[in-house]
Design an enzyme around this catalytic site. Structure first.
Site, PDB file in Angstrom:
ATOM      1  CG  LEU A   1      -1.835   1.197   1.431  1.00 61.34           C
ATOM      2  CD1 LEU A   1      -2.856   1.307   0.300  1.00 61.34           C
ATOM      3  CD2 LEU A   1      -2.552   1.110   2.778  1.00 61.34           C
TER       4      LEU A   1
ATOM      5  CB  ALA B   1       0.715   7.599  -1.026  1.00 70.09           C
TER       6      ALA B   1
ATOM      7  CG  PHE C   1       9.004   2.196   3.797  1.00 68.95           C
ATOM      8  CD1 PHE C   1      10.362   2.198   3.513  1.00 68.95           C
ATOM      9  CD2 PHE C   1       8.389   3.406   4.055  1.00 68.95           C
ATOM     10  CE1 PHE C   1      11.089   3.380   3.496  1.00 68.95           C
ATOM     11  CE2 PHE C   1       9.102   4.600   4.050  1.00 68.95           C
ATOM     12  CZ  PHE C   1      10.445   4.586   3.763  1.00 68.95           C
TER      13      PHE C   1
ATOM     14  CG  ASP D   1     -10.793  -1.892  10.339  1.00 67.02           C
ATOM     15  OD1 ASP D   1     -10.049  -1.030  10.834  1.00 67.02           O
ATOM     16  OD2 ASP D   1     -11.863  -1.612   9.751  1.00 67.02           O
TER      17      ASP D   1
ATOM     18  NE  ARG E   1      -4.372   0.044  11.472  1.00 64.89           N
ATOM     19  CZ  ARG E   1      -5.071   0.953  10.787  1.00 64.89           C
ATOM     20  NH1 ARG E   1      -6.383   1.072  10.988  1.00 64.89           N
ATOM     21  NH2 ARG E   1      -4.467   1.722   9.913  1.00 64.89           N
TER      22      ARG E   1
ATOM     23  NE  ARG F   1      24.264  -3.970  38.053  1.00 66.47           N
ATOM     24  CZ  ARG F   1      25.537  -3.830  37.742  1.00 66.47           C
ATOM     25  NH1 ARG F   1      26.341  -4.892  37.709  1.00 66.47           N
ATOM     26  NH2 ARG F   1      26.024  -2.639  37.444  1.00 66.47           N
TER      27      ARG F   1
ATOM     28  CD  GLU G   1      -0.278  -4.374   9.844  1.00 64.35           C
ATOM     29  OE1 GLU G   1      -1.449  -4.396  10.264  1.00 64.35           O
ATOM     30  OE2 GLU G   1       0.406  -5.399   9.660  1.00 64.35           O
TER      31      GLU G   1
ATOM     32  CB  THR H   1       1.547   6.692  12.668  1.00 67.66           C
ATOM     33  OG1 THR H   1       0.451   7.580  12.396  1.00 67.66           O
ATOM     34  CG2 THR H   1       2.464   6.633  11.445  1.00 67.66           C
TER      35      THR H   1
END
Length: 378
Positions: free
Chosen positions: A123, A128, A154, A238, A241, A266, A362, A364
């Site tokens: 996509l 874009a 990408f 949808d 995600r 530690r 997918e 931001t």
């Protein structure tokens, strides 16, 4: 919020064992070499973990998106690059499940479910990303064919995939309503792979540029109808995600587990770090945030499996909250480790690098907030 069935608990335990025995020992090497883990892909295919959301009639297990999330989360605890293998296979299959006709489903889905072929979802373009209406790739109808020209960037599995779902403008004057979706096989003349990206994180996942130079596609490769591409893309996201949310939850849980173990062993100021209230508060916040993110992700996945009308909002909330949690928890985990955590000898450094991408791909975190706000205000 959610309750895993006995079948999903068994699946989780099986994958957890695979991760412990086969995937975790490879994680550092996969990151260091930046190579796609073909052995892990074959392992997951052999265990029938690449067709979880694909119905049985098309060769998958029909287990659904919640099962996919359980698997992705467990793998991401150790190796995010490997967790992308089932996640992106599902991402490439969802457009076919959503909009493919019977012939297209029977042609492509069985080979994706078995792992015989690898899928990709194309996509994004240089101009874009979040703004899909700015898409420059064109598909022009010429008789019984489309002529595809342009490029994508990408793209996960770029150069590896056998089947690409590509989105292109068929009528630029209509904006997003002029976008259509196509299936593009890797051996189409005029289709080539451009730049291979050198990334900060998820280095074992191949990310590449796609180039289309007069690629001829039969009309049979159109998914749905002309102009439905944007709707198909958004419907796909949808569905997918929650899987990225699960990846983020796995990252957070893996980093938290390491931080807890480190705080116990530690020694500083005459005792283990775990005795310091400042460290205890950090761990408590990390645990609370991770569990909250898991609940939201599993809730979203359940709604997808139920074909709820609320999946748009819940998928966005799950992805947004879980990815922000992953970034916050991995950062705090590295802080618990202090100087040693900043070195590549320990995995928290890799986890922090890997976490950042979950806030970007997918959609931001900012785009997810737009989606949630629109669902409230429409």
């Amino acid at each position: 919020m959610y309750q895993l069935s006995d079948e999903l608990l068994m699946l989780r335990d099986t994958v957890r064992r695979l991760v412990r025995e086969k995937i975790a020992p490879r994680a550092a090497e996969i990151d260091a070499k930046g190579e796609y883990p073909w052995d892990i892909k074959e392992l997951l295919a052999k265990q029938e973990l690449l067709g979880l959301p694909i119905p049985e009639e098309y060769g998958g297990s029909g287990a659904g998106v919640l099962a996919l999330c359980v698997v992705v989360e467990e793998i991401a605890k150790a190796c995010v690059s490997s967790s992308l293998i089932p996640a992106v296979q599902a991402l490439g299959a969802f457009p076919l499940l959503i909009a493919g006709n019977e012939e297209q489903k029977r042609l492509f889905l069985p080979r994706l479910a078995s792992g015989e072929q690898i899928a990709a979802f194309a996509l994004t373009e240089p101009g874009a990303g979040s703004d899909a209406a700015a898409m420059a790739t064109r598909a022009t109808r010429q008789g019984d064919e489309y002529l595809l020209n342009g490029g994508k960037c990408f793209i996960t599995n770029g150069g590896l995939a056998d089947v690409y779902v590509v989105f292109a403008m068929t009528d630029p004057q209509l904006g997003t309503r002029g976008i259509s979706a196509f299936v593009v096989e890797k051996d189409r003349p005029g289709f080539s792979i451009g730049k291979i990206e050198d990334k900060m994180g998820i280095r074992g996942s191949k990310t590449a540029e796609l180039v289309f130079d007069d690629v001829r596609l039969p009309v049979a490769n159109l998914l749905g109808r002309e102009g439905e591409g944007f709707k198909i893309a958004m419907g796909t996201l949808d569905h997918s995600r929650p899987g990225i949310g699960a990846q983020a939850v796995g990252l957070a849980q893996g980093a938290l587990d390491l931080a807890v173990a480190w705080s116990k062993q530690r020694v500083q100021f005459g005792g283990p770090l775990a005795q310091l209230q400042g460290i205890q508060f950090m761990l408590a916040d990390m645990e609370t945030q991770t569990e909250a993110a898991r609940g939201l992700v599993y809730r979203a996945a359940t709604l997808v499996d139920q074909e709820s009308r609320e999946i748009n909002k819940f998928s966005a909330m799950a992805k947004m909250f879980a990815s922000d949690t992953a970034m916050r928890v991995t950062t705090d985990a590295l802080q618990v480790f202090g100087g040693p955590g900043y070195m590549r000898d320990l995995p928290v450094e890799r986890m922090m690098r890997d976490a950042k991408i979950t806030q970007i791909y997918e959609g931001t975190s900012q785009v997810q907030r737009v989606i949630v706000a629109r669902s409230l205000l429409k």
